[in-house]
Structures are given as structure tokens and as C-alpha cells.
Write a protein that holds these residues in place. Sequence first.
Motif, short mmCIF file in Angstrom:
data_model
loop_
_atom_site.label_atom_id
_atom_site.label_comp_id
_atom_site.label_asym_id
_atom_site.label_seq_id
_atom_site.Cartn_x
_atom_site.Cartn_y
_atom_site.Cartn_z
N VAL A 93 0.84 -1.20 0.00
CA VAL A 93 0.00 0.00 0.00
C VAL A 93 0.87 1.25 0.00
O VAL A 93 0.54 2.23 -0.66
N PHE A 96 2.05 1.81 -3.46
CA PHE A 96 0.91 2.21 -4.28
C PHE A 96 0.52 3.66 -3.97
O PHE A 96 0.18 4.43 -4.87
N SER A 97 0.60 4.02 -2.68
CA SER A 97 0.19 5.37 -2.29
C SER A 97 1.06 6.44 -2.93
O SER A 97 0.59 7.53 -3.23
N SER A 100 -0.60 6.98 -6.20
CA SER A 100 -2.04 7.13 -6.34
C SER A 100 -2.62 8.19 -5.42
O SER A 100 -3.73 8.64 -5.63
N ALA A 239 -8.32 4.42 -3.21
CA ALA A 239 -8.07 2.98 -3.29
C ALA A 239 -7.02 2.49 -2.29
O ALA A 239 -7.18 1.43 -1.68
N ALA A 240 -5.96 3.27 -2.11
CA ALA A 240 -4.89 2.80 -1.23
C ALA A 240 -5.42 2.61 0.19
O ALA A 240 -5.08 1.63 0.87
N ALA A 243 -7.63 -0.32 0.44
CA ALA A 243 -6.85 -1.55 0.35
C ALA A 243 -6.32 -1.97 1.72
O ALA A 243 -6.44 -3.12 2.12
N THR A 338 -6.21 -7.00 0.14
CA THR A 338 -5.42 -5.79 -0.09
C THR A 338 -5.21 -5.60 -1.59
O THR A 338 -5.44 -4.54 -2.16
N ASN A 339 -4.81 -6.69 -2.22
CA ASN A 339 -4.52 -6.65 -3.65
C ASN A 339 -5.75 -6.27 -4.45
O ASN A 339 -5.69 -5.43 -5.36
N ILE A 342 -6.52 -2.60 -4.48
CA ILE A 342 -5.59 -1.86 -5.32
C ILE A 342 -5.97 -2.05 -6.79
O ILE A 342 -6.05 -1.10 -7.57
N ILE A 455 2.28 1.28 -9.46
CA ILE A 455 1.05 0.49 -9.39
C ILE A 455 1.34 -0.99 -9.57
O ILE A 455 0.81 -1.83 -8.86
N ILE A 459 0.99 -4.67 -6.95
CA ILE A 459 0.07 -5.73 -7.40
C ILE A 459 0.84 -7.03 -7.64
O ILE A 459 0.44 -8.10 -7.21
#
Lengths: 501, 769
Positions: A93, A96-97, A100, A239-240, A243, A338-339, A342, A455, A459
Motif C-alpha cells: 500500500v 501504491f500510495s 495514487s 483505493a490505497a 486496500a 489488499t490486492n 488496489i 502500481i 500488485i
Amino acid sequence: MSNPYIILPIVFHMAAAVILMFCWFQPRVQKLLSILFSLIGLGISVWLFRLVWHEGFQVTQAGNWDAPFGISFIADTLGSTLGLLSSISLLAVSIFSTVSMREERIKFGYFPTLHFLIMGLQGAFLTADIFNLYVWFEVVIISSFVLLTLGGKKTQLEGALKYVSLNLLASTFFLIGIALVYGLTGSLNLADVAIKIGAVENRGLVNMTAGLFLVAFGIKSALFPMYFWLPASYHTPPAAISAIFAGLLTKVGVYAMVRMFTMVFIGDTFMSITLSGLAALTIISGGLGAIRQQHLGKIFGYLIICHIGFLFAGLGIFTELALVGTIFYLIHDIVVKTNLFIVAGLMNKLTGSPFIKEQGGLYAKYPLLSLLFAIPLFSLVGIPPLSGFWAKVYLIQASFETREFLLVGSIIFGSFLTLWVIAKVWSESFWKDKPEASSSGKPWSTFSTKEKWGILVPIMFLSIVSLYIGLAAENIISLASRIAAELMDPSAYINSILGMK
Amino acid sequence: MMLLIVLSGFLFSALTRPIGSIFKQALPWVFTALPVLLFIYFCSQIGVVSSGDSLTWTYKWVPSLGLDLVFELNGLSLLFALLITGIGSLVFFYSTYYLKGHAYMDRFYGYLSMFMASMLGVVLSDNLLALFIFWELTSISSFFLIGFNNEDPKSRKSALTALSITGLGGLVLLGGIILLSSIGGTYSFSELLSQRNSILSSSSYCWILVFVFIGSFTKSAQFPFHFWLPGAMKAPTPVSTYLHSATMVKAGIFLLAKMTPLLGGTPAWNHTLMIVGGITMVYAAIHSLFRVDLKGILAYSTISALGILVFLIGVGTEKALLAVGIFILTHALYKAALFLITGIIDYQTGSRDVSQLKGLQHVMKPVAIAGFIAALSSAGFPLFLGFLSKEIMYEATFKYAEIGILLTAAIVLTKIFLLVAGFWAGISPFTGELPENLKATKKPSPILWVPPLLLGVGSVLFGVFPALIEQSLIQPVFANISGLDTSIYLALWHGFNTVLLLSILTLIIGTAIYFQWKPSEGKFARTLRFEKISPQTLLEGFAVGFHTFAGVWTRAVQNGYLRNYVLSILAFLTVIMGYRFYEGVSIYLDWNQLSEITPSEVIVVTLMVISIIFAIVSTSRTASIVALGVVGFANCLFFLFYSAPDLAMTQFSIDTLTVLLFMLVLFKLPKNKIFSSKRIRIRDAVLSVLFGLLIAILTLEVFEEPSVTDISKYYADNAYLLAKGRNVVNVILVDYRGMDTLVETTVLIIAAIGVFSLIKLNLNPSKEQ
């Protein structure tokens, strides 16, 4: 074995959050630091997990006050496993954050709060004190509330209000429950309570107290009929944030329930039946909700509820076999949920809509990405030999052995509904052509290289973990079996805390 | 070795992407080489298996679950493996042309080889759990293949329907397998076989049957789950040939055949299978006469043929089981051919309408020959393989005890209709005069017509020389299904008897019907009247109803009102605690232990009660808040009475602040109105009183329990000695339980971040403009 370093996961994330607060106005620095801290955090969790796995439980007493007078911390197999999984989720996360999350949110304390949240979780998994557990829950609630409201969008606030009201209600029950336990046993130390509560003669009081804990943790883990806050709030934040919530928030409730109902409130047939019944209802109710939704976040939100039912099925049956199922499912679920969120966030971005009706054409446009998305989607369904499958075998087998046919039916039915829902999502979002009228998304080619990696890496990372759980099921089963055995016989846990040989 | 053989398909499908990008053109050929090689391998094993041996390979996978990959090559699995790889080779080969230039050719071959591998896994696995895993994988690959033309909504819907039915069936089957293993203690089929008696006598036997049946019937499209199969015809024709006729749909049959020696031989087993198979074969055979789409005809005749197989397994006599073995082979050979031929016609003319297609033999001679062979074999003309299987079938039913006549009548009827359907598919398009619009039809490529012709050669060769397969292939299959050592004997000439008479009768009547009965849109339309009561409509209606129910349920539970949520939770907690209370709490009050009631206490309590009532009934928010503040202060007084001045101080300041803050907020709100009806308020009041009462009783009783004071005593004793603090409460807060305080402080920091962002950060789009 006494080891003061086991609170490192807690202390480290606290320090991380504080350091991040010093970089309040430097989003770039925060991003880099957060990834770095998540990596180190993962390293610490791995270290702790390996230590516990090879050398057994690790205990420390806060302030060096002997148990049960101070607050005890213990790293047992369950706690260190969940800590490890939290760190895995956090790393994904956090990466990803960085791509995102809007800069405004980062400038208002997103990253520090995220690390505080993880600190709260790590604390909850390590503490051996009921009141201290409550305090960690407070940390989790407040930081998740802050994350939920961060940005102050209308839908966010509406969801957050329901979220926080119901969770505070849960905390109140939890607190009343703690007071009663203290009244009955004069202790707050989990191990001490586990011993002393057996001596209480007026069992009715213990049973009523158990009811309070059931509802308190039931709300937190989104059990039927107490899950209302989840569908109301999970689809509202970015989304993060969804997640990390999806992976961990309900699970900490499940963890607390498992702890209390395997150590303190045991040998209570009524509670087992209630838990089994609630599990069945949760599976079905969550499944029913999922098939009705169009919003991707809501679909996955209801599926979380449905699968919480799977987790409680094992607790309701309460045999070692069933607990293996519950623990295995828990391990699988944290990673895959979690996945999924995302992935949902990315799907949303690519198609420009969170509604599957308006999505489409992903498969034709992005065959490779679709293939990657298929891993969490089909892991969730439990297409064998992916990760969601194995636990079900244990759960069904355990239900048969205890003749809980209702559970067998619900597990099969819940799996079917999950299969149907995911196939539907696949058919709508991936196969279908994108409807003309709907808003256009942001094509993948317009993402910058940095964004693409920010991203894809999380994933892929989580997908690889999922695949490992599924394909190396033997290892996970031996871990789950060990945890289940420890839960069925908590004497080692109790003895380690109280320093008895 | 075997592991590689089974998994090679998965490997290939995983490599689709890299292979595809390197040699785009050669990809289909690379993939076609795989089934051919496997077919050759399995052919080379015929000798070993026919001598009565079975080969096993064992690989550990998840030993703690009792899941090993044990591949066993015996008669039954060899027959299926040969069909899978043999027909697979032809289909792979055929598709190289059929899908030439298709954008997603690589995907197609990827799915197809994944399917082939899964199917091999199903038929070769001795471990039932492993069998299930491969079983599910076939369903998934079928889902992807049916939805291959994914822009078409009908394709997507059919794929979803097929997956729903086979998926649900699969999960039920999983239940059956787990139940079976929990009785037998193992997933290994060969070990379970030795425990047949304990399984048959177990109380769960009935459930195992139900689960296994549902699994098989859904997969093999038995009534009333058959309707996914005609829908699945949306897949490209090579897929229909391979999955939905020759192999995957036979997985259910395979399972039943495999289970026969373990679960079979009981009335429950035989009767259910006979009834379900019987209904399916007759029902689908009748249906096939009313279709005009070639693939529709073939779909229903396939369902009917699957019905025959289930029916024969149900009959369960030696002859019947022998017929099962032969008919599996016969059907695969002629039906695959018919499908491939349909594909060719479709490809060349663009039509599959049987009432329009005529005289195609003039433009595609080799295809016509293959079609004639397939149709005649399907009809069971002498010298074709179909004749052999039909003879044995009739013999099996005819000799079946009391209801032999009935069974024979059913199967003869089915066979007559199937003959007609077969003729429509294999003969009708080629005979007669070539219509104008089809004159321009081009000659098909040999890549298309060679595969069906090869299948035809098989039908004729084995039909004329049954000895070729008698001992090598069918004997071991028979031994596997029946579990007997009896020698079988296949012959063309059984002497002049009733069975032969029936056989001839079938041919005459069937041919007569073929010439009299022309399928047309009109006839098809007339059947639609019955559509209202068809299982498909009923099940879909049920699904719609269920979907509606799900909506009603979800809206009722998740109704959007926070107050209802709180109410439900409180009600639930009250019920749980109330029940536990009712169940047995010893109520016990020792008045002597309670301290005496002082007048000041009475006053404070009265004050509290009054302000609570006031807070509830008041219509003004301000008054309610103030009243609640009074309750808080009254609490402080109690702390004071019982000598906890520091607690009282804390409580006092908190209450003051709360009231003040509330006032500041509420000041801005409009006047309080009562929205709830009287009934709702009474309901809420009852619930609150009940809940309050329960908590009060609980608290009181907990205090009555003999309290353990070790810990508080330790705190008091050691506060100064060890912790160097005079005030015990402070020592508890900062030392004994310092961790709690530290964390609670952190909570405040986080809350501060939250308040800051709530006030300062607003990302609402309207506000930005």
C-alpha cells in the motif's frame, strides 16, 4: 523466552510516523521515507516471525513489572504471522500510495497516520493484556477514521460517520466487557485472566460477559448482523486506503475474537452454536449483498463480509482442523483483499468509472494487465490450486466431522456466490466492450513510467505472495496447523507470559 | 514423466505469450505438436495396459492434506487419455486453419492446451482431491473458451451460465469428495476401494451419492441441468467439438464410471441413474428433432447420448457397462466428426441452418463422405462402430429383469430420434440439389476436412474389425468399470434374435422419419410454447427470484440509517445477553455487604433520575445536553463520596467541557423536532430499559463475586517501594501501566491530525471552483 526487542514492530512504526511528521510539507521525502520504513518494517516482521518459528514464543514485560502486574507482550506464532502479513500489506500500500495518493492528502498527514495504523495493528497482535488491547484498538479506530475522512469529501464523511459511530459503540461494549472481566478475576493480563476465569462459580456472569465481547468484536470484524459500517464506508476513500482497510481492519477484530474465544471464553456450547449460526448468516448475507452491487468497491466490500463468515465458521466449529482452515483463510484473505482493492482502484482509473456496468474492454485493451488482475480475482474465488481453495477443504471437512451441515451448505453456497460475482465482474469489466456513453478513463499509456511501476510493483508483489500461498500450500498448512495447535492448547502461551516453566 | 505429460499443457499455456511474440506464425503448429506427441505416447502404452497392468506415478504435493499427485494409467483412463489427446490433435490441427488470422489465436491455443492438461489431470488422477482440482480447471477453461468471442453479449451470458452450473456442481462434488474421505480416511481412490463396505454401510452414503450425482449431472449436462450445453455452443466450433461433445462433458460420465466399483451396485445408485439418464436421453432426443441450427441439433443429440451413458451405468449389468465403454468411443468418433463438419459448412457457407443447406456434396466431396460415415455410425448401420454399441445396448436393456421391456422401449425410441438427428447433421446438408446461393461455395482446405475423415476411418475400421479394440482397449475399460475379470467378446453377428430385429426396426423407422420429417423454423417456434415450463426457464426464473430476494434482503439490512444500525446491534446484544441471563445466572445479593444508604446518596440518585427523564422528554437540545451534564456531575459526587477526589476532578472537567462544546455546536442547529412515531419511541424505550437493566444486573452481580485483589494490593504495596511514587493512581498511569498512557497519548496526536485535516482540507469538487 524473554526478549525485549519483540516490541520493535510497534516502536519502529511509532518512530516512523513521528519522523514522517517532521517532513510534513515535503511529500516527496515522505513518499521515499514511507517506502523505506515499510521495507525495514517488513524486515523486522520477518526477523520476528523467523525467531518465533525457530525458537518459540518471545515474551517481554513492559517496565519490567512481573506479569500479571504490568503489561505483557508476547510474540506467539499467530501474532507474529499476522504482524508479518500486516507488514506485507503495508509495503504494497505504501508503494501504491506514492503514485495514487493526491498531494493534498499527503500534506495533511496521510503517511504518518498510515504508519500509526500499522503500529496499532502490530500492538494488538503482540499485546497480552486485555486493556492494552483496547488501547491498540483505539489507535486503529482513530487512525482509520482519520484516513477515512482525509480529504473531507461528502461521501467520505457520510461513510466515516457511520464507521466511527458503530466502532465506538463496539469500543464501549469492549470496555464494559473489560470492566466486568476485571471485576470477575481482578486481572487484565490475558494469561492470568484465562486461569482465573475458570474459577468463577457464577458461570452465567461469565457467559453474559462473553456476549459483550462477541458483539464488541463482532462489530469490528463485520459479522452479521453487525457489519453495517463496512458497506457504508469501504468504497468511499481512495483505493490505497480501502486496500489497507480491506486487508487488515476486520482481521484485527477476527484476531481478537479468536484470542478471547480460544483462551478466555472456552467450553461454551451456546457460544459455539451462536458463532456457527452467525458465520452461516454472514456468509450468505455478504454473498447476497455482493451479487446485487454494481460499484466495484461495494462488491468487494460485501465479499469481505462473506469471507469473514468463512473465518468464523472455523471458530464456531472449534476443532483443530477447523482452526487450521480459519488461520489459512485468514492468511490468504489479508493478502488477496489488499490486492483486490488496489486492482479495483486501477480498474476504476483505467475505465473512468467504479461501476462495472460502465466499465469494459479491459481485456481487449490490456491483455497482460488483465492476466495480472486475474490472479487476485481467481485466488479470491478459490479456483484450485490458488490460495482461496485450501482453507475451504479444511473447513468443509471439519464441518462434516462435527456434523454441522448448515455450515457445509453455507460454505459451498458462499463459494458459489463468490465465483458467480467474480465471473460477472470478469464478464462485465474485462470482456464486455466499453459502453459508448460512459466517461472515458485514463489510458495506461498516459501513465508515467514511475506511476506504472508504482502500481504494478505492489500488485505483482501481492500476487506473488498469493501464488506462493496457493502453490506452496504445504508450508502454509504447516504454519496454520502449528497455530491451530497452539490455540487449542493455550498452556504454552499462558506459561510463557506468567514465566512458568 | 507423467507429471510432465499432464502439466505440459499448463506449461504451454503459460508460455503462450513468449512463444506467441517470437513466432506468431508458427504458434498453432507448435501447439499442435503437443497433443500429437502425447497421443503417440499414450498409444505406446496400450500394450502395457491391455495386459492388465496399471501404471502409477506418485508425486508429493500437499501431504498434510493427503493430497498427492498420483497418476494412474488404467483401462478407463487410457481410453479417455487417448480421446483427449487424439481428438485434441485433430482439433488443434483443424483450428490452425479455422481460426487463421484471428487476432487472439495465441489466447485460444493457450486456453485449449490448459483445458487439455486439466482434462488429462481429471482422468489420470487417482487422488480424488487432485481430480477435483483438475475438474474445476476444466470448468474455468471452458468459461474462457465459451466466452472467447467476448464482444458478443450472448457469448458472455452463456459462459456465465455454464460456469454457474458446472461451478456449483463442482463445489457440491467437492463436498462429496471430502465427505467420502472423512469416512474412508483418505483421498486415494484405490485405497477407498478397499473400504467399499464401510462406505456403503455408512449413514452418509446417501449424501455422498447426492453430491457426486449433482457434480456429474451438472458437468455432463443431465436433465434438469442440461441447458448450459446448448448455450455453450456459442463457443467457436472446434471448442464445441472438443469440450462440449467429445471430452469435457464426458468428465461426469467418467466420474460415474470410475465410482461404479466404489459406490455402485446399490438400488439408490442404479435407480437414480436410470431415471435421470432415461429422462435426459429421451427428452434431449425429442428436442434435437425440433432444431434447425446444426449446432443446436448436435448439442441436443450430445445431451441425449450423455443421457444414454448415464442410463447404461445405471442399468449396471455386465453388458450395460461393456456398452458404456464402447459407446464412449463410438460417440466421440462420430460426434466430433459431425461437429467438425458443421464447422466446415459454417466456415464455407456462413450458414448452419439445416433447412437451407442442400447438395453440398457437389462442392465438398471429402466432407460429405465424412458426414455420411458419421451419420451412419451414429445411426448404427452394420459395419460401423455404432452398430456394435447399439447391439450391446439393446442386449443389456432387453435382458434386464422385470422392466426390461420399458427400458428397451426407451432406448430404442432415443436411438430412432438420434438416427434422425444424425442424418440431419451428417447427410441432409450434402444431398439434394445445390441451391443457387451456395453455388459459389469454395472448396474447403484439407486442414479442415482431413480430421473428420480420419475420425470416420476410425468408425469404419473399428466397426469392421472390432477385434482391433476388443482386447486392447475395451477389455481393460470394462474391467475398470465393473471391477470384474470376465472376458468380453465383441462380434458383428450375434445370431438372428430379437435384438437384431429391434436394431433393424430402429433403422427402418428412423430412416422413414428422416424422409418424412423436415425441421423448420415453424416447428421450432411451436416448441417454444413449452419453454415456459422448461428447466431452463424455471431455473432462470429461480435465479431471478433469488436475485430479487438478494436485493430485498440487502436493502432491508443495509438500509442506510445509522439509528437502525445501532438499534439492530443493541437488540442483538440484548437478545444474546438476555438469553444467557435467562439460561442461568445465580442472582445473589448480600445486603450486609452493601454500605448503608446515606441521605446525600438518595438525593444525588434522585437528581440523576430526574435529569435523565428530563433529557429524554425535553424538546430542546440545549436542555437535554444540560440535563446530561447534570448526570455527569452527579457521577462526580459519587466519586467524591467514595474518596476518589482525583477521579471526580477529571470527570468534572470533562463533563464541563463536553457540555460547553456541545452547546457551541448545537447552538447553530435548528429547533429540535420529533420525527419518530409513538410506536417507534416506545420500541426504543423498551429496548433501552431492557439493555440498561441487563447491564445493571450484570454489574451488580459481578461486584457480588468474591473479588481477587492481588493486583491492586500489589500496586498499593509497591508504589512507593519499587516505583518511587506516593500517589498510586499516578504510578499506575505512568509506570505499572505506562504503556497504555503512552499509546493513548498517541491516539490524541492522531486525532489532532484528523481534526486538522477535517477543518483545513476539503477536496469536494464543488468547493474547488
